[in-house]
Enzyme design. Structure first.
Site, PDB file in Angstrom:
ATOM      1  N   GLY B  32      43.594  54.218  23.907  1.00  0.00           N
ATOM      2  CA  GLY B  32      44.584  53.171  23.640  1.00  0.00           C
ATOM      3  C   GLY B  32      45.920  53.696  23.162  1.00  0.00           C
ATOM      4  O   GLY B  32      46.882  52.943  23.088  1.00  0.00           O
ATOM      5  N   CYS B 241      36.038  29.082  45.270  1.00  0.00           N
ATOM      6  CA  CYS B 241      36.933  29.618  46.293  1.00  0.00           C
ATOM      7  C   CYS B 241      36.806  28.789  47.568  1.00  0.00           C
ATOM      8  O   CYS B 241      35.711  28.484  48.020  1.00  0.00           O
ATOM      9  CB  CYS B 241      36.568  31.073  46.571  1.00  0.00           C
ATOM     10  SG  CYS B 241      37.421  31.776  47.991  1.00  0.00           S
ATOM     11  N   CYS B 244      35.107  31.327  50.368  1.00  0.00           N
ATOM     12  CA  CYS B 244      33.769  31.923  50.234  1.00  0.00           C
ATOM     13  C   CYS B 244      32.913  31.203  49.196  1.00  0.00           C
ATOM     14  O   CYS B 244      31.806  31.636  48.914  1.00  0.00           O
ATOM     15  CB  CYS B 244      33.871  33.406  49.902  1.00  0.00           C
ATOM     16  SG  CYS B 244      34.319  33.734  48.185  1.00  0.00           S
TER      17      CYS B 244
END
Lengths: 258, 299
Positions: B32, B241, B244
Site C-alpha cells: 500500500g 445482464c 447473458c
C-alpha cells in the site's frame, strides 16, 4: 488545582539569523490559567506562540508539558508523531484568520468531527451528535451543520474554529489574536463565549493579542513583550492598573478612550 | 513480426526495467505504500496507462500470456492498442481469456472470474494519492501516511453521508491495506473492492504521470473504510445482464437509441461471452452465433 504547572518554559529563544524573534522567555502556566501575551506588532508574541505550540522549533531553551499521565515531557525532544498527536488531542490552536484553522471546503459538522475521526471515532451518528452539541455551545444554529464555512460570517467562522478545537476536550489552547478583524459587537460576543468556555471547561490558554481590553477580559496573568523580550509580567489587573515598565506605561496610556 | 529486433525486449531498456522492478519489490515489501520511481516517457499520452504499461513491460517475459482490459472490455481502443503494443515489442502471446492469462493489465475493473495464484493484475492509476483532494500539499500527505494520520479520509466519507444520507463514493473507494496504509484502489468501482481482499493474485499499481508504484501482495488484507453505523457496501443491480443474464456482476448501461432505450450488460466482456457460449441468454441477447474467443499465439 494541582500543585504542578501544566507547562514550564525556560529561557526560550528564537533567532531568525541575526534577528531576534523572542529572547530568553521563561514562565510557568498552571492548569485552568489564561495567560495573555501583549505587545506591539513585531514584538515576538506570535513567534513565542508558534514555538510553544511546536509549529516552530526554538533556537535554544526548553519547554516541558505535563501529559495526562502526570509526567513532564520536553516538547522539543518529542517525535513529530507525538507532537502532532498532542496538537490534535490535548491542545488547540485558534488562528487569527479562521481560514487557516478550518477546512473551508467541508461542512461545519465535518470540521468539528475531524478531530474525533482523527483519534479513531468511527460512528457517524455519535460524531454528528457531538458536532451538533458543540455547534450549539458556540451559538451556531443546528441547521447550519451541513453548510461550508465559506458561507459563514467572520464571527461564525471564528466560533466554528473554536468548536473544532475544543471537541476533543483539550487542556491547553493557544490563541493568536482570536478577535482580530471582527467588529466590536461580534468581538464582545466572542469574548463572552470564550470566557464562559474557558471557565466551564477549566482550560488553560495562552492568548496572544495586541488588544489590552481582550487581555483584561480573558486573562488572569499577562506578559508584555517588546523587541522579543518580556519587559513586564504579572497579574493582569496589576499590570494594567499599575504598569511599571516605561513601555507598559506607554502601551496602557495609548488605549483610545471613547 | 519482423521488427522485434529494432526494439529492446518489451520496449524499455534494461536499466529502466531494473529500476522499476526495484520499485515494485519495495512496493510489495510495504503493501500500500506509494514508491516513487523515475517514470519514463512512453509512446502514448499520460492518462492512457503509461504507468501500467511500464510495470507490465518490467515484469513480462517471453512465456507470459497478456490480457488487457479497459473498463472490463477487451475490445476498446486502449485495450486493443496496449495488447498490440506488447505483441509487437515483446512478441508475447495475448488473450482475452481471464483464466488463461498470466498478466492482466487493467483500467478500472477487476475481472469477474476469480484470479488465481501466479497471476499478476497490473492497474493503470491516474491519481495514486487517496488524500489528494482533501489535502493538496504532497509534503503534507506523505507526512500523514508516514504518521498514519488518516482522520481526514473519514471526513470525506462523513461529508458523503451528511450530503447524501449514505456513502456516495462509488469508485476509487479508499481501502486500508494490511492494517497500515490507506490506498486508492485506482478508479475501480467499489463493487470490485472485496475482490482485492486476500486475493491470491499479485496486484501492482502504476501511475506514470504521478511517478508512483504501489502493490498489494497475494493474500493481503484490503479493507474498505467505513463507519460503524454506515458499513461499506457494494453497488447492487436490480436486473441481470441483458445479454447473458448474469447476476451479481458489475453492469454497464448501454444506450440503444435516442428514445430512452437502454440495457444493462456485463462490463466484463470476456465473462459475458463465456456465459453466452455456455448457453446463458439474457432477454436482449441476439439470435446470432457468437465467434468464439481467440488466443493469438506468439509468432
Amino acid at each position: 488545582m494541582t500543585d504542578e504547572p501544566l507547562l514550564r518554559v525556560s529561557a526560550l529563544s528564537k533567532f531568525y539569523g541575526s534577528r531576534v524573534g523572542c529572547d530568553n522567555v521563561s514562565f510557568d502556566l498552571w492548569p485552568g490559567e489564561v495567560l495573555a501575551v501583549v505587545g506591539e506588532s513585531g514584538s515576538g508574541k506570535t513567534t513565542l506562540l508558534n514555538c510553544l505550540s511546536t509549529r516552530l522549533l526554538p533556537s535554544s531553551g526548553t519547554a516541558s508539558y505535563r501529559m495526562r499521565d502526570g509526567q513532564f515531557r520536553e516538547l522539543y525532544r518529542m517525535s513529530e508523531a507525538e507532537r502532532r498527536f498532542l496538537m490534535r488531542t490535548d491542545w488547540g490552536f485558534v488562528h487569527q484568520n479562521p481560514a487557516d484553522g478550518l477546512r473551508m471546503t467541508v461542512s461545519a459538522g465535518a470540521n468539528v468531527g475531524e478531530r474525533l475521526m482523527a483519534v479513531g471515532d468511527r460512528h457517524y451518528g455519535k460524531i454528528r451528535a457531538t458536532a451538533v452539541d458543540w455547534l450549539s455551545r458556540v451559538e451556531i444554529e443546528q441547521d447550519r451543520i451541513d453548510d461550508e464555512p465559506r458561507a459563514f460570517s467572520g464571527g461564525m467562522r471564528q466560533r466554528l474554529q473554536i468548536a473544532r478545537n475544543l471537541v476533543t476536550g483539550p487542556r491547553l489552547v493557544f490563541m493568536d489574536e482570536p478577535t482580530g478583524g471582527l467588529d466590536v459587537s461580534v468581538q464582545a460576543r466572542l469574548l463572552d463565549l470564550l470566557r464562559g468556555l474557558v471557565t466551564d471547561l477549566g482550560l488553560a490558554a495562552i492568548v496572544v493579542t495586541h488588544d489590552l481590553a481582550v487581555a483584561r477580559l480573558l486573562s488572569q496573568r499577562m506578559m508584555v513583550m517588546k523587541d522579543g523580550r518580556v519587559v513586564e509580567s504579572g497579574l493582569t489587573d496589576r499590570v494594567l492598573d499599575d504598569p511599571r515598565a516605561p513601555y507598559t506605561q506607554l502601551l496602557v496610556s495609548s488605549i483610545l478612550q471613547v | 513480426m519482423t521488427d522485434i529486433a529494432t526494439y529492446n525486449f518489451a520496449y524499455l531498456d534494461e536499466q529502466t526495467k531494473r529500476m522499476i522492478r526495484r520499485a515494485i519489490l519495495k512496493g510489495i515489501a510495504i503493501p500500500g505504500y506509494q514508491v516513487p520511481f523515475a517514470s519514463r516517457e512512453m509512446p502514448m499520452p499520460y492518462g492512457w496507462g503509461t504507468g501500467g504499461v511500464q510495470v507490465t513491460a518490467s515484469i513480462i517475459g517471453p512465456d507470459d500470456v497478456l490480457k488487457v482490459i479497459d473498463q472490463g472490455a477487451d475490445d476498446t481502443t486502449n485495450a486493443v492498442s496496449i495488447r498490440a503494443f506488447f505483441k509487437k515489442v515483446a512478441n508475447v502471446a495475448v488473450t482475452t481469456d481471464t483464466a488463461g492469462a498470466t498478466i492482466i493489465q487493467t483500467r478500472h475493473r477487476i475481472p469477474e472470474h476469480p484470479l488465481t495464484a501466479g497471476q499478476v493484475l497490473v492497474y493503470q492509476v491516474p491519481i495514486p494519492e487517496p488524500l489528494r483532494f482533501l489535502e493538496p500539499r504532497e509534503t503534507e500527505t506523505r507526512k500523514m501516511h508516514a504518521l498514519e494520520e488518516y482522520g481526514l479520509m473519514h471526513v470525506k466519507l462523513y461529508e458523503d453521508i451528511a450530503k447524501h444520507g449514505r456513502i456516495a463514493t462509488t469508485y476509487a473507494y479508499p481501502v486500508k491495506v494490511e492494517g497500515r496504509y490507506v490506498m486508492d484502489p485506482s478508479p475501480t468501482p467499489k463493487f470490485d473492492n472485496p475482490k482485492m481482499h486476500r486475493s491470491p493474485a499479485l496486484q501492482l499499481f502504476g501511475a506514470g504521470r504521478e511517478k508512483r508504484i504501489y502493490a498489494v501482495p497475494p493474500f493481503t488484507d484490503v479493507v474498505s473504510l467505513d463507519f460503524e453505523d454506515h458499513p461499506f457496501e457494494v453497488q447492487t443491480f436490480d436486473q441481470p445482464c441483458a445479454l447473458c443474464a448474469a447476476e451479481n456482476v458489475y453492469l454497464d448501461e448501454v444506450i440503444l437509441d435516442d428514445h430512452g432505450g437502454h440495457m444493462f450488460v456485463c462490463s466484463d466482456t470476456d465473462h459475458c461471452e463465456k456465459r453466452r457460449q455456455e448457453g446463458h441468454r439474457g432477454h436482449l441477447a441476439p439470435e446470432i452465433h457468437l465467434a468464439s474467443e481467440k488466443v493469438e499465439p506468439a509468432q
